[in-house]
Motif scaffolding. Structure first.
Motif, PDB file in Angstrom:
ATOM      1  N   ILE A 145      76.991  82.719  21.667  1.00 17.50           N
ATOM      2  CA  ILE A 145      76.751  83.111  23.054  1.00 17.50           C
ATOM      3  C   ILE A 145      77.053  84.596  23.247  1.00 17.50           C
ATOM      4  N   PHE A 146      78.151  85.056  22.659  1.00 25.67           N
ATOM      5  CA  PHE A 146      78.503  86.467  22.768  1.00 25.67           C
ATOM      6  C   PHE A 146      77.378  87.360  22.213  1.00 25.67           C
ATOM      7  N   LEU A 147      76.910  87.017  21.036  1.00 23.54           N
ATOM      8  CA  LEU A 147      75.874  87.828  20.392  1.00 23.54           C
ATOM      9  C   LEU A 147      74.554  87.762  21.163  1.00 23.54           C
ATOM     10  N   TYR A 148      74.244  86.582  21.690  1.00 24.12           N
ATOM     11  CA  TYR A 148      72.997  86.445  22.450  1.00 24.12           C
ATOM     12  C   TYR A 148      73.031  87.312  23.702  1.00 24.12           C
ATOM     13  N   VAL A 149      74.138  87.265  24.429  1.00 29.11           N
ATOM     14  CA  VAL A 149      74.257  88.064  25.655  1.00 29.11           C
ATOM     15  C   VAL A 149      74.225  89.550  25.321  1.00 29.11           C
ATOM     16  N   LEU A 150      74.872  89.943  24.227  1.00 33.85           N
ATOM     17  CA  LEU A 150      74.845  91.350  23.816  1.00 33.85           C
ATOM     18  C   LEU A 150      73.418  91.798  23.506  1.00 33.85           C
ATOM     19  N   TRP A 151      72.666  90.957  22.808  1.00 35.38           N
ATOM     20  CA  TRP A 151      71.299  91.318  22.436  1.00 35.38           C
ATOM     21  C   TRP A 151      70.394  91.415  23.665  1.00 35.38           C
ATOM     22  N   THR A 152      70.480  90.469  24.565  1.00 33.50           N
ATOM     23  CA  THR A 152      69.609  90.478  25.745  1.00 33.50           C
ATOM     24  C   THR A 152      69.996  91.559  26.746  1.00 33.50           C
ATOM     25  N   ASN A 153      71.202  92.091  26.614  1.00 32.13           N
ATOM     26  CA  ASN A 153      71.654  93.166  27.513  1.00 32.13           C
ATOM     27  C   ASN A 153      72.045  94.401  26.698  1.00 32.13           C
ATOM     28  N   ARG A 154      71.259  94.673  25.669  1.00 32.05           N
ATOM     29  CA  ARG A 154      71.646  95.727  24.725  1.00 32.05           C
ATOM     30  C   ARG A 154      71.666  97.121  25.346  1.00 32.05           C
ATOM     31  N   ARG A 155      70.962  97.314  26.447  1.00 35.79           N
ATOM     32  CA  ARG A 155      71.038  98.614  27.108  1.00 35.79           C
ATOM     33  C   ARG A 155      72.410  98.843  27.747  1.00 35.79           C
ATOM     34  N   GLN A 156      73.128  97.767  27.973  1.00 37.56           N
ATOM     35  CA  GLN A 156      74.495  97.879  28.504  1.00 37.56           C
ATOM     36  C   GLN A 156      75.518  97.553  27.417  1.00 37.56           C
ATOM     37  N   TRP A 157      75.204  97.921  26.197  1.00 37.30           N
ATOM     38  CA  TRP A 157      76.011  97.505  25.058  1.00 37.30           C
ATOM     39  C   TRP A 157      77.455  97.970  25.170  1.00 37.30           C
ATOM     40  N   LYS A 158      77.704  99.114  25.789  1.00 37.63           N
ATOM     41  CA  LYS A 158      79.078  99.599  25.909  1.00 37.63           C
ATOM     42  C   LYS A 158      79.940  98.633  26.726  1.00 37.63           C
ATOM     43  N   LYS A 159      79.347  98.073  27.776  1.00 39.58           N
ATOM     44  CA  LYS A 159      80.081  97.114  28.619  1.00 39.58           C
ATOM     45  C   LYS A 159      80.508  95.901  27.813  1.00 39.58           C
ATOM     46  N   TYR A 160      79.583  95.354  27.029  1.00 36.98           N
ATOM     47  CA  TYR A 160      79.878  94.111  26.311  1.00 36.98           C
ATOM     48  C   TYR A 160      80.745  94.357  25.073  1.00 36.98           C
ATOM     49  N   ILE A 161      80.558  95.489  24.418  1.00 34.27           N
ATOM     50  CA  ILE A 161      81.436  95.818  23.296  1.00 34.27           C
ATOM     51  C   ILE A 161      82.872  95.964  23.804  1.00 34.27           C
ATOM     52  N   GLY A 162      83.006  96.551  24.977  1.00 32.46           N
ATOM     53  CA  GLY A 162      84.333  96.672  25.579  1.00 32.46           C
ATOM     54  C   GLY A 162      84.950  95.317  25.887  1.00 32.46           C
ATOM     55  N   GLN A 163      84.131  94.403  26.409  1.00 31.65           N
ATOM     56  CA  GLN A 163      84.628  93.051  26.697  1.00 31.65           C
ATOM     57  C   GLN A 163      85.018  92.326  25.417  1.00 31.65           C
ATOM     58  N   PHE A 164      84.210  92.474  24.381  1.00 33.56           N
ATOM     59  CA  PHE A 164      84.521  91.807  23.113  1.00 33.56           C
ATOM     60  C   PHE A 164      85.790  92.387  22.485  1.00 33.56           C
ATOM     61  N   ALA A 165      85.979  93.698  22.634  1.00 39.60           N
ATOM     62  CA  ALA A 165      87.204  94.317  22.128  1.00 39.60           C
ATOM     63  C   ALA A 165      88.420  93.775  22.877  1.00 39.60           C
ATOM     64  N   ALA A 166      88.279  93.615  24.197  1.00 36.97           N
ATOM     65  CA  ALA A 166      89.376  93.047  24.983  1.00 36.97           C
ATOM     66  C   ALA A 166      89.635  91.601  24.572  1.00 36.97           C
ATOM     67  N   PHE A 167      88.545  90.864  24.288  1.00 38.16           N
ATOM     68  CA  PHE A 167      88.670  89.482  23.817  1.00 38.16           C
ATOM     69  C   PHE A 167      89.481  89.420  22.527  1.00 38.16           C
ATOM     70  N   LEU A 168      89.119  90.243  21.564  1.00 40.60           N
ATOM     71  CA  LEU A 168      89.809  90.229  20.272  1.00 40.60           C
ATOM     72  C   LEU A 168      91.254  90.688  20.393  1.00 40.60           C
ATOM     73  N   SER A 169      91.507  91.607  21.314  1.00 41.59           N
ATOM     74  CA  SER A 169      92.871  92.116  21.458  1.00 41.59           C
ATOM     75  C   SER A 169      93.837  91.053  21.945  1.00 41.59           C
ATOM     76  N   VAL A 170      93.306  90.021  22.588  1.00 42.19           N
ATOM     77  CA  VAL A 170      94.152  88.910  23.048  1.00 42.19           C
ATOM     78  C   VAL A 170      94.081  87.733  22.074  1.00 42.19           C
ATOM     79  N   CYS A 171      92.859  87.362  21.699  1.00 39.93           N
ATOM     80  CA  CYS A 171      92.653  86.160  20.886  1.00 39.93           C
ATOM     81  C   CYS A 171      93.233  86.286  19.481  1.00 39.93           C
ATOM     82  N   ALA A 172      92.944  87.401  18.803  1.00 44.06           N
ATOM     83  CA  ALA A 172      93.362  87.547  17.407  1.00 44.06           C
ATOM     84  C   ALA A 172      94.879  87.556  17.225  1.00 44.06           C
TER      85      ALA A 172
END
Length: 544
Positions: free
Chosen positions: A297-324
């Motif tokens: 789901i993460f990758l699909y949303v990133l691909w379909t909104n790739r023009r806003q990639w900075k927003k989603y990369i930031g969210q994924f980084a925040a995700f990993l900073s808590v989850c990992a």
């Protein structure tokens, strides 16, 4: 004075009250109606059960009069529920009553059954008069309670200590709070079931919330909420002091918020997913299997909104900073300190012939079960009859691993009937899931892939584990704790789509037969589940 009520939602009522005084002042008062489907009621109910468990007089009285109390509570509840149906109460009220009924079944089971009623590597307590601690789940809790720290030795040297500490920390906190009130040791141990009662009930609540995310109509929401609230598995989990119950709650929470994040792409929702996945792994490491579908789901949303990639990369980084850090902290710690492999699982004794089933053929384990395999409901140490993975998963979801001396007191005919009905229900609901995913029914392709990928990951992981550790105990449904959420979603969507069409306008007779069969089997399962839950309480043994 004028009073104006504006209904903002099914749960909130706002009253605007304007009062003129000499100074011409006015004020507004907001009134919020109590939401009877809120999880706060689960928390309050668990606190009440904890109080009753810690009071010796109450505990003894309930144990001695459990049958009459259960029957009276059941009669009163049935009258209230029928009254609500007769008066055509709103859906939220009906669902609130279903939550109450399911919670009462689990609470009575907790109040009447001993903390060691199940046999899942529970281990032992050494007692509060010594600094020593036991092994198994109880020993792990006791160690953290007494030492206020994680194991300072190689976890592989003590049984079950290799497990992440999430559940054991929570249980040790409850144990510490109970000790503050100078509760006797036996009752302190019994109080630990409050942790599993809470997470079992919360998983049911999350299941209801997941159904709501798919815009299922009221009548099907009520039906499947009833299915969840009375399912015997949640009663079993409520009394089983292991980390499985807490892990399944976090896994269900991760599924719910992945669906919500997919709809809104909000940062706060992805942070809940991070906490849920991390919390699940901090409780039980193999819970990470759900991350496969979430990653899609993460990758699909990133691909379909790739023009806003900075927003989603930031969210994924925040995700990993808590989850990992949360999910991998304990295994990485042990790898650094004690050279313990990240995916380490403690070896199980394979010398016991009554448990070991490696000699069974692949077909007997994964193929269609024989008549004898399906024709006994209660768990027994009979490898030849209990080697089929699918039947064992269904059997243990209904009766866990209750031994014959306990299980023989169940209503034998009813136990056998619900096993057969459960097998049929699994077939029908999985068929409905495949139909729903094949014909969309309100789900976009990416959501269908998400559900199927998580479901498939759970099943594949479970099957691999069963073959890697070929023992009876590894085929327990507690290793598939949220699996039936997915067929349930598919079945609800299919029923809703089919019932939206007139029977007369649907020319397929097979579809009408399938529709009727699903409804009949579901209703029969719900009724028999209530009976089995009552039977668990009646034959729960001695509390103290």
């Amino acid at each position: 004075m004028s009073v104006k009520k504006t209904v903002e939602s099914a749960a909130d009522v706002t009253a605007d009250v304007t009062e003129d005084s000499g100074a011409g002042s006015s004020y507004r008062v907001k009134l919020k109606r109590v939401d009877i489907t809120s999880w706060y009621f689960i928390l309050a109910g668990c606190v009440l059960v904890w109080f009753l468990s810690c009071n010796e007089t109450c505990a003894v009285y309930i144990a001695e009069h459990k049958n009459i109390m259960t029957v009276l509570a059941g009669i009163i509840y049935f009258m209230v529920f029928c009254s609500a149906i007769y008066k055509k109460k709103d859906t939220r009220t009906i669902i609130g009553l279903l939550f109450l009924g399911g919670f009462l079944l689990r609470a009575f089971y907790v109040l009447t059954s001993s903390h060691d009623v199940t046999i899942h590597d529970i281990g032992s307590f050494c007692g509060f008069d010594t600094e020593e601690s036991g092994d198994g789940h109880f020993g792990y809790i006791e160690y953290i309670f007494k030492n206020h720290q994680l194991p300072d030795f190689d976890p592989r040297t003590r049984w079950s200590f290799y497990q992440p500490p999430g559940f054991y920390i929570a249980a040790s906190i409850v144990l510490g709070i109970t000790r503050l009130f100078h509760v006797e040791a036996p009752l302190c141990y019994e109080s630990l079931q409050i942790v599993t009662l809470f997470f079992s009930s919360m998983t049911v609540w999350i299941g209801y919330k997941i159904i709501r995310e798919f815009d299922i109509s009221d009548r099907w929401t009520i039906l499947f909420t009833a299915f969840l609230t009375v399912h015997p598995f949640y009663s079993i989990m409520a009394v089983t002091i292991t980390n499985d119950c807490m892990a399944m709650y976090f896994m269900a929470l991760a599924i719910l918020y992945t669906i919500r994040w997919y709809k809104s792409h909000e940062l706060k929702k992805i942070m809940v997913i991070a906490f849920a996945v991390g919390g699940a792994m901090f409780t039980k490491l193999n819970s990470a299997v759900i991350s496969i579908g979430i990653a899609f789901i993460f990758l699909y949303v990133l691909w379909t909104n790739r023009r806003q990639w900075k927003k989603y990369i930031g969210q994924f980084a925040a995700f990993l900073s808590v989850c990992a850090p949360l999910g991998l902290f304990y295994p990485v710690r042990n790898m650094i300190l004690y050279q313990m492999p990240l995916s380490y699982i403690q070896s199980i004794n394979t010398t016991d012939a009554s448990l070991y089933i490696s000699d069974a053929s692949v077909w007997s384990r994964l193929g269609l079960p024989s008549w004898d395999m399906k024709n006994h409901a209660i768990y027994e140490f009979l490898p030849n009859l209990n080697c089929n993975v699918w039947v064992m998963a269904i059997r243990t979801s209904l009766f866990d691993e209750l031994m014959p001396d306990v299980g023989s007191s169940l209503f034998g005919a009813i136990a056998q009937a619900i096993l057969w009905i459960a097998i049929l229900l699994v077939i029908l609901m999985n068929a409905a899931l495949l139909i729903s995913c094949g014909k969309k029914y309100g789900m976009k392709a990416e959501m269908r892939i998400f559900l199927l990928s998580v479901y498939a990951s759970l099943i594949i992981s479970y099957v691999v584990f069963c073959f890697k550790e070929p023992l009876l105990c590894t085929m327990n449904y507690r290793y598939l704790p949220i699996a039936f959420l997915f067929p349930m979603i598919g079945t609800a969507l299919w029923l809703q789509n089919y019932s939206g069409n007139s029977m007369d306008n649907n020319p397929k007779k097979r579809s009408r037969i399938f529709y009727s069969a699903v409804l009949c089997v579901l209703c029969a399962f719900i009724v028999l589940s209530v009976i089995i839950d009552f039977d668990f309480i009646a034959w729960s043994g001695t509390k103290l």
